[in-house]
Design an enzyme around this catalytic site. Structure first.
Site, short mmCIF file in Angstrom:
data_model
loop_
_atom_site.label_atom_id
_atom_site.label_comp_id
_atom_site.label_asym_id
_atom_site.label_seq_id
_atom_site.Cartn_x
_atom_site.Cartn_y
_atom_site.Cartn_z
N SER A 1 0.90 -1.46 -0.23
CA SER A 1 -0.17 -0.05 0.22
C SER A 1 1.38 1.57 0.14
O SER A 1 0.57 2.59 -0.36
CB SER A 1 -1.01 0.18 0.90
OG SER A 1 -1.99 -1.68 0.89
N SER B 1 -2.63 -7.72 -6.07
CA SER B 1 -2.22 -6.62 -5.37
C SER B 1 -3.37 -5.83 -5.91
O SER B 1 -3.42 -5.28 -3.68
CB SER B 1 -0.97 -6.09 -5.69
OG SER B 1 -1.44 -6.11 -7.32
N ASN C 1 -6.17 -7.43 -2.95
CA ASN C 1 -5.84 -8.25 -2.06
C ASN C 1 -4.80 -7.42 -0.87
O ASN C 1 -4.36 -7.60 0.19
CB ASN C 1 -4.60 -9.55 -1.72
CG ASN C 1 -6.21 -10.32 -2.70
OD1 ASN C 1 -7.46 -10.41 -1.98
ND2 ASN C 1 -5.59 -11.40 -3.60
N TYR C 2 -3.74 -6.52 -1.75
CA TYR C 2 -2.76 -5.93 -0.79
C TYR C 2 -3.01 -4.54 -0.92
O TYR C 2 -2.18 -4.02 0.27
CB TYR C 2 -1.55 -6.84 -1.36
CG TYR C 2 -1.26 -8.46 -0.78
CD1 TYR C 2 -0.90 -8.28 -0.01
CD2 TYR C 2 -1.33 -9.18 -2.65
CE1 TYR C 2 -0.77 -9.82 -0.17
CE2 TYR C 2 -1.16 -10.34 -1.70
CZ TYR C 2 -0.99 -11.00 -1.11
OH TYR C 2 -0.62 -12.21 -0.56
N LEU C 3 -3.79 -3.60 -0.98
CA LEU C 3 -3.67 -2.26 -1.70
C LEU C 3 -4.95 -2.20 -0.85
O LEU C 3 -5.79 -2.01 -1.33
CB LEU C 3 -3.90 -1.87 -3.44
CG LEU C 3 -2.77 -2.34 -3.58
CD1 LEU C 3 -2.67 -2.06 -5.39
CD2 LEU C 3 -1.33 -1.96 -3.63
#
Length: 503
Positions: A333, A457, A460-462
């Site tokens: 992020s 990403s 799921n990750y940002l």
């Protein structure tokens, strides 16, 4: 699957043939002994024809099929959770087929068996209407467990792993879970400097376990490596994460390509995706790795005093809710936010801003090692795009000539009508140049992202609030970043994020 590249791989063919032989009668086993002599083209043609026939249905027939699907969705696609009607995610089980896996999975080609009601555990509340199993069948079990969020589960036969029917990502429960995940990562921002100072100090610790933990944490933080969970013997592919790295997975180079203290990583990560990277590290990290590798065989553990649970226990003491995974979310992020600030030109058009967004997203995907193989259709779609670019260039050249002609005419006549014509030709040229620029941006974007999976990403990750704030600040429609399903999933973030949001 005949026309899929999977079927050309030897491991796929061997696994398929082994599993197929188990399903044969003894008579068939006597006849069918070599896969190369089998001809599947007729059954392949049957499926291709079936597919074509479905595409060729009339509008009315397609509408009828849609209505039938909607009816099934209405009956099985919803549940009541805490008094609210919520959409269920995947309410259908996967049909039987051949397992593909991701990357070079050692079990590709094996037979995924049909899920029967006798395999399925149903989870609902005691006072609810329990779903009826198909006639002549019964459920494996019906339980009333309100401590979990799944509604049904079964064990699949390839990797012996549990599969679940869950709520749709747009449900209130999933949204809250999502929000909590990103809030934990945001809290890490306030203490990460202290954590970094501590693990750097621990590189010189007298205790070997502390040193190993500190070096592993450095890799998880700097390279966004997964922690790596211990697996059952022979459970699946030989994949590793940071804590389960072996000596054979790294090479140390005091000097390489003009850089000092280089660590060369080469191992299979999650989903059998190869992780290959050469990184210049701090001198104490390099020295510690030499120490950890001393007198060890290639198959020995690099961090022999460490495992994921030891690491996570330590992280829990540093910050409530902190696990190795949180570092991945945090670093992904923060990277997106910093890259967007550096790459976005507020004067650019929407296409240029989207290119900047995808470049920022790609920096994260590279950090997280989210690779994909180049799509089969890549060359063809690039050719189509190039043809469009060439045609547009020709239009621009013609418009330039037309403008020159109009300007010459105006110079000669100084006529008001000729002046209007010049302005008209200028506007046309500008519009065509914008269209050409847009096509060129598309081609650049396509080429740069052919082997990078941006979706993983992004979903799921940002922290979605970063992307939404960016859209609001720079006038980019949110639907250019998130499709309809993704906007439902991140509805909480769309409501919450204004253009000044900072992760």
């Amino acid at each position: 699957m005949l026309d899929h590249e999977y079927t050309t791989k030897e491991i796929f063919q061997n696994n398929f043939f082994n599993d197929w032989r188990k399903e044969m009668t003894s008579e068939e086993q006597n006849i069918i002994k070599e896969l190369e002599k089998c001809d599947f083209r007729e059954i392949h043609k049957y499926f291709v024809d079936k597919n074509e026939a479905r595409k060729a249905l009339s509008k009315e027939e397609k509408q009828k099929l849609k209505e039938e699907a909607d009816k099934i969705q209405e009956e099985y696609g919803y549940c009541i959770l805490d008094g609210h009607r919520e959409k269920i995610g995947n309410f259908k089980t996967e049909p039987p087929g051949l397992f593909r896996g991701r990357g070079d999975h050692p079990k590709m080609g094996m037979l995924k068996k049909r899920i029967m009601p006798e395999d399925v555990v149903i989870n609902c509340s005691k006072d609810s209407k329990i779903p009826e199993p198909p006639e002549g069948h019964k459920w494996k079990e019906v339980r009333f467990d309100n401590t979990v969020t799944w509604l049904a589960s079964w064990t699949e036969n390839i990797q012996n792993s549990l599969k679940y029917i869950m709520l749709n990502p747009s449900s209130k429960l999933k949204g809250e879970k999502d929000w909590q995940k990103y809030e934990v990562a945001r809290r890490l921002k306030d203490v990460v400097h202290r954590i970094r100072a501590q693990y750097q100090a621990d590189w010189k610790s007298k205790e070997m376990q502390k040193r190993q933990r500190a070096v592993a944490l450095y890799f998880i933080d700097k390279l966004a490596l997964r922690a790596g969970n211990e697996k059952e013997e022979g459970e699946t592919a030989d994949t590793v994460g940071c804590c389960s790295l072996r000596v054979e997975h790294i090479k140390l180079h005091p000097n390489l390509d003009g850089l000092k203290h280089v660590v060369e990583f080469d191992f299979l990560g999650k989903d059998s995706i190869r992780y290959y990277n050469k990184v210049s590290v701090e001198k104490p990290v390099f020295k510690n790795l030499q120490l950890f590798m001393n007198n060890k065989d290639p198959a020995d553990d690099l961090f022999d005093r460490l495992n994921t649970s030891i690491l996570n226990k330590h992280l829990q003491k540093l910050m409530d809710g902190l696990t190795a995974k949180v570092f991945r979310t945090y670093n992904a992020s923060i990277t997106l936010q910093e890259q967007l600030k550096a790459l976005t030109n507020s004067e650019g058009n929407v296409a240029e801003k989207l290119l900047a967004y995808n470049r920022a997203n790609r920096a994260v995907a590279i950090l997280c090692n989210h690779q994909r193989s180049t799509p089969k259709t890549f060359e063809k779609s690039m050719q189509i795009l190039q043809t469009k670019i060439d045609a547009k260039k020709k239009q621009v050249e013609e418009a330039q000539q037309e403008l020159k002609k109009a300007e010459d005419e105006f110079e000669e006549t100084k006529d008001a009508k000729a002046e209007v014509n010049v302005e008209k030709k200028k506007k046309l040229l500008m519009r065509l140049e914008e269209q050409l620029a847009k096509l060129n941006v598309q081609a650049t974007d396509k080429e740069e992202n052919k082997q990078i999976a941006l979706g993983t990403s992004k979903l799921n990750y940002l922290d979605p609030r970063i992307s939404i704030a960016w859209c609001k600040k720079f006038g980019v429609p949110i639907e250019k970043i998130y499709n309809k399903t993704q906007r439902e999933k991140f509805a909480w973030a769309i409501d919450m994020a204004d253009e000044d949001f900072e992760f």
